[in-house]
Design an enzyme around this catalytic site. Structure first.
Site, PDB file in Angstrom:
ATOM      1  CG  ASN A   1     -20.268   0.486  23.653  1.00 15.04           C
ATOM      2  OD1 ASN A   1     -20.168   1.853  24.592  1.00 15.04           O
ATOM      3  ND2 ASN A   1     -21.510   0.984  22.374  1.00 15.04           N
TER       4      ASN A   1
ATOM      5  CE  LYS B   1     -24.427  -0.716  24.583  1.00 12.25           C
ATOM      6  NZ  LYS B   1     -25.057  -0.914  23.960  1.00 12.25           N
TER       7      LYS B   1
ATOM      8  CG  HIS C   1     -23.640   2.540  18.913  1.00 19.38           C
ATOM      9  ND1 HIS C   1     -24.452   2.455  19.863  1.00 19.38           N
ATOM     10  CD2 HIS C   1     -22.670   1.098  19.394  1.00 19.38           C
ATOM     11  CE1 HIS C   1     -24.805   1.598  19.902  1.00 19.38           C
ATOM     12  NE2 HIS C   1     -23.928   0.521  20.862  1.00 19.38           N
TER      13      HIS C   1
ATOM     14  CD  GLU D   1     -27.291   2.141  22.669  1.00 23.59           C
ATOM     15  OE1 GLU D   1     -26.082   2.844  23.120  1.00 23.59           O
ATOM     16  OE2 GLU D   1     -27.413   0.942  22.401  1.00 23.59           O
TER      17      GLU D   1
ATOM     18  CD  GLU E   1     -23.061  -2.785  17.813  1.00 17.80           C
ATOM     19  OE1 GLU E   1     -22.070  -3.292  18.482  1.00 17.80           O
ATOM     20  OE2 GLU E   1     -22.760  -1.765  18.384  1.00 17.80           O
TER      21      GLU E   1
ATOM     22  N   GLY F   1     -28.840  -4.549  23.139  1.00 21.50           N
ATOM     23  CA  GLY F   1     -29.567  -4.314  24.350  1.00 21.50           C
ATOM     24  C   GLY F   1     -31.068  -5.301  24.255  1.00 21.50           C
TER      25      GLY F   1
ATOM     26  CB  SER G   1     -27.524  -9.644  23.130  1.00 21.35           C
ATOM     27  OG  SER G   1     -28.819  -8.879  23.009  1.00 21.35           O
TER      28      SER G   1
HETATM   29  P1  13P Z   1     -24.817  -5.016  24.439  1.00 17.95           P
HETATM   30  O1  13P Z   1     -24.026  -6.010  24.269  1.00 17.95           O
HETATM   31  O2  13P Z   1     -25.949  -4.950  25.336  1.00 17.95           O
HETATM   32  O3  13P Z   1     -26.458  -5.975  23.314  1.00 17.95           O
HETATM   33  O4  13P Z   1     -24.998  -4.103  23.435  1.00 17.95           O
HETATM   34  C1  13P Z   1     -24.692  -3.969  21.622  1.00 17.95           C
HETATM   35  C2  13P Z   1     -23.530  -2.848  21.907  1.00 17.95           C
HETATM   36  O5  13P Z   1     -24.365  -1.887  21.398  1.00 17.95           O
HETATM   37  C3  13P Z   1     -22.208  -2.473  21.600  1.00 17.95           C
HETATM   38  O6  13P Z   1     -22.288  -1.761  21.076  1.00 17.95           O
END
Ligand code: 13P
Length: 256
Positions: A9, A11, A95, A97, A169, A175, A214
């Site tokens: 992803n 982003k 997601h 976010e 997740e 992150g 992560s």
């Molecule tokens: P990270 O791997 O940067 O923690 O992000 C995970 C994520 O949100 C994948 O959709």
């Protein structure tokens, strides 16, 4: 047996040239017919060029979101049908976010409408679920997962592997550099699998449940070794071939 997925992803990261370079590097390392399905999910404007860069290889393309109607006066939105025309096979939905950070603050009803829209257009939804740190501390993790899963797939016809993918997740792991332990991931994934069995019966065994939060080359192997972890949804570490390719290799090693 479920074929694991390693999905990147991106982003809102990389530019067009960097995205093309990344795809070329992954392609160079990832041979076809390996036991793992690899997916890249670039920002929407890069879907067409990414599809071109992926032409002739088995790496799949995914989008990061859709809107749920086919067309209409929805300025700035993109329909599932439009995404399907780019050559994408997958779409990330719900997601964290989008649930918690970005202005829309999507709810489970909206996410369910989007899941139906994805299926209408022939896309495989990657439905993200996960608890916040406050919910985990209050021992509400399993309850939150049950609710988000149940609400997210209401009315969805799920039988084969292409009908649905789930991504667990935990919000506190995204992150932050703080991944769920393999035991925490397995507990959540086993719970999701059991709830899926209650909701869709034996087809639950066909649904890939990915872990996200992560994931890095040094923790991917032990996470992917868990019985109900069928690969990963990778954020930061999917932006460089140096980190993404070893994660694919870890999934291959866990699958064989
Ligand atoms: P990270 O791997 O940067 O923690 O992000 C995970 C994520 O949100 C994948 O959709």
């Amino acid at each position: 047996m479920r074929r694991p997925i390693v999905a990147g992803n991106w982003k809102m990261n990389l530019d067009l040239a960097a995205g093309r370079d990344l795809i070329a590097s992954i392609r160079a390392e990832y041979a076809t017919a390996e036991p793992v399905e690899v997916v890249v999910c670039p920002p929407t404007p890069y879907l067409f060029p990414a599809a071109k860069a992926l032409d002739g290889c088995e790496i799949r393309l995914g989008a990061q979101d859709i809107y749920y109607t086919k067309s209409g006066a929805y300025t700035g939105e993109v329909s599932a049908e439009m995404i399907a025309e780019t050559g994408a096979d997958f779409v990330i939905l719900g997601h964290s976010e989008r649930r918690h950070t970005i202005g829309h603050l999507e709810d489970d009803r909206m996410i369910n409408l989007k899941a139906h829209a994805a299926r209408r257009a022939g896309l495989t939804p990657i439905l993200c679920v996960g608890e916040t740190l406050a919910e985990r501390d209050a021992e509400k993790t399993l309850e939150v997962l049950t609710f988000q899963l149940t609400a997210g797939i209401v009315g969805l016809d799920v039988s084969g592997a292409k009908d649905l993918v789930i991504a667990y997740e935990p919000v506190w792991a995204i992150g932050t550099g703080r991944n769920a332990t393999p035991a925490q991931a397995q507990e959540a994934h086993a719970h999701l699998r059991a709830e899926l069995r209650r909701l869709i019966g034996a087809a639950a065994d066909n649904v890939r449940i990915l872990y996200g939060g992560s994931v890095k080359p040094d923790n991917a192997g032990e996470l992917f070794a868990q019985a109900d972890v069928d690969g990963g949804l990778i954020g930061g570490a999917s932006l460089k071939a140096d980190t993404f390719v070893p994660i694919i290799r870890a999934a291959v090693a866990a699958a064989v």
